[in-house]
Design an enzyme around this catalytic site. Structure first.
Site, mmCIF file in Angstrom:
data_model
loop_
_atom_site.group_PDB
_atom_site.id
_atom_site.type_symbol
_atom_site.label_atom_id
_atom_site.label_comp_id
_atom_site.label_asym_id
_atom_site.label_seq_id
_atom_site.Cartn_x
_atom_site.Cartn_y
_atom_site.Cartn_z
ATOM 1 N N ARG A 179 -14.929 -62.479 1.229
ATOM 2 C CA ARG A 179 -14.898 -61.137 1.446
ATOM 3 C C ARG A 179 -13.774 -60.562 2.476
ATOM 4 N NH1 ARG A 179 -21.036 -60.898 3.136
ATOM 5 N NH2 ARG A 179 -20.273 -59.066 4.638
ATOM 6 N N ARG A 188 -28.274 -50.694 15.249
ATOM 7 C CA ARG A 188 -27.348 -51.156 15.815
ATOM 8 C C ARG A 188 -26.280 -50.470 17.458
ATOM 9 N NH1 ARG A 188 -26.056 -54.322 11.190
ATOM 10 N NH2 ARG A 188 -23.586 -55.686 11.513
ATOM 11 N N ARG A 202 -16.009 -68.707 5.609
ATOM 12 C CA ARG A 202 -16.719 -68.637 4.959
ATOM 13 C C ARG A 202 -16.047 -67.854 3.188
ATOM 14 N NH1 ARG A 202 -22.267 -65.070 5.200
ATOM 15 N NH2 ARG A 202 -20.531 -63.140 5.789
ATOM 16 N N LYS A 257 -29.496 -63.711 10.938
ATOM 17 C CA LYS A 257 -30.643 -62.975 11.101
ATOM 18 C C LYS A 257 -30.709 -63.173 9.202
ATOM 19 C CE LYS A 257 -28.444 -59.295 12.643
ATOM 20 N NZ LYS A 257 -27.197 -59.329 13.141
ATOM 21 N N ARG A 267 -15.788 -57.438 13.554
ATOM 22 C CA ARG A 267 -16.981 -56.576 13.953
ATOM 23 C C ARG A 267 -18.157 -56.946 15.391
ATOM 24 N NH1 ARG A 267 -18.071 -60.254 8.768
ATOM 25 N NH2 ARG A 267 -20.857 -59.547 8.906
HETATM 26 P P1 AMP Z 1 -24.250 -56.920 8.034
HETATM 27 O O1 AMP Z 1 -24.716 -58.075 7.179
HETATM 28 O O2 AMP Z 1 -24.920 -56.478 8.648
HETATM 29 O O3 AMP Z 1 -22.852 -57.530 8.984
HETATM 30 O O4 AMP Z 1 -23.641 -55.750 8.155
HETATM 31 C C1 AMP Z 1 -21.889 -55.270 7.354
HETATM 32 C C2 AMP Z 1 -21.649 -53.328 7.676
HETATM 33 O O5 AMP Z 1 -22.565 -52.579 7.364
HETATM 34 C C3 AMP Z 1 -21.233 -53.459 9.311
HETATM 35 O O6 AMP Z 1 -19.946 -54.020 9.483
HETATM 36 C C4 AMP Z 1 -21.590 -51.952 8.737
HETATM 37 O O7 AMP Z 1 -20.331 -51.691 8.310
HETATM 38 C C5 AMP Z 1 -22.478 -51.509 8.355
HETATM 39 N N1 AMP Z 1 -24.221 -51.525 8.846
HETATM 40 C C6 AMP Z 1 -24.682 -52.161 7.911
HETATM 41 N N2 AMP Z 1 -25.920 -51.799 9.500
HETATM 42 C C7 AMP Z 1 -25.292 -50.745 9.997
HETATM 43 C C8 AMP Z 1 -25.787 -49.949 11.319
HETATM 44 N N3 AMP Z 1 -26.879 -50.485 11.149
HETATM 45 N N4 AMP Z 1 -25.164 -48.919 12.021
HETATM 46 C C9 AMP Z 1 -24.175 -48.346 11.128
HETATM 47 N N5 AMP Z 1 -23.474 -49.410 10.424
HETATM 48 C C10 AMP Z 1 -24.297 -50.604 9.475
#
Ligand code: AMP
Length: 217
Positions: free
Chosen positions: A158, A86, A125, A13, A169
């Site tokens: 990370r 989400r 990664r 994304k 996740r």
């Molecule tokens: P991402 O890089 O989009 O995978 O986001 C990394 C982490 O940020 C996720 O695993 C969540 O802990 C938090 N996060 C990002 N976007 C959201 C969202 N819309 N709702 C809740 N947690 C989020």
């Protein structure tokens, strides 16, 4: 144009959002990037969300909704939501916010990738702290075992890319986010594409969808 990118962690994304941003001159709003920046800066918000993120859990809805609402107000030329909504609650709140701002979503693009591919992409990664280079030990390995090609620094992983966290996740995505596919399908704005292809091929599919939408406007 106002777009939502849906898809599990590691679907690509963020990569696609940056390409769309460049080609169509609309703003990317990545809640993950915004939250990571807060954690890096050690702000009050960052301290609050770090634990959830490290465990692969979702941050509470109120926190991310506030972040998105603030940014949407400055996106009159269009936006790409990457990583938001989400949960169904976030999607409903987003509808309310957009109505207040007299905006609407033109397309929800769902990038499909299997769990095995997500593990290959994320759990392998590695990054360099010094120069920021990103590698993948399967697809794009450094020349020497886990050492940066450019700075000779040991690479790091990370916390949320550890395999057990990536699996967590993915599970959270299946439980909380996947139901949004039907939510947007029922609204007639969902487009699903295969994310297990080259970055360029995935982007071509997205561009085709967006251009058809622009033509029909
Ligand atoms: P991402 O890089 O989009 O995978 O986001 C990394 C982490 O940020 C996720 O695993 C969540 O802990 C938090 N996060 C990002 N976007 C959201 C969202 N819309 N709702 C809740 N947690 C989020």
């Amino acid at each position: 144009m106002n777009i939502i990118l849906l898809g599990c962690p590691g679907a690509g994304k963020g990569t696609q959002a940056k390409l769309i941003e460049k080609k169509y001159n609309i703003k990317q709003i990545s809640t993950g990037d915004i939250l990571r920046e807060e954690v890096k800066k050690g702000t009050e918000l960052g301290l609050k969300v770090k634990e959830y993120m490290d465990k692969g859990e979702l941050v509470p809805d109120e926190i991310v909704i506030k972040i998105v609402e603030k940014r949407l107000k400055n996106c009159k030329n269009g936006f790409i939501l990457d990583g938001f909504p989400r949960t169904l609650n976030q999607a409903l709140k987003l509808d309310e916010i957009l109505e207040k701002l007299d905006m609407k979503i033109d397309a929800v693009i769902n990038i499909e990738v299997s769990e095995d591919e997500v593990i290959r992409r994320l759990a392998y990664r590695r990054s360099c702290r010094k120069c920021g280079a990103v590698y993948n030990l399967i697809y794009n390995p450094p020349k020497n075992d886990e050492i940066c090609d450019f700075c000779n620094e040991p690479l790091y992983q990370r916390d949320d890319d550890k395999e057990d966290v990536v699996r967590r996740r993915f599970k959270v995505y299946k439980e909380s986010t996947e139901p949004l596919i039907n939510f947007y399908k029922e609204k007639g704005i969902l487009y699903t594409i295969n994310g297990e292809r080259d970055v360029d091929e995935v982007f071509n599919s997205i561009a085709e969808i967006l251009e058809n939408i622009q033509k029909s406007k």
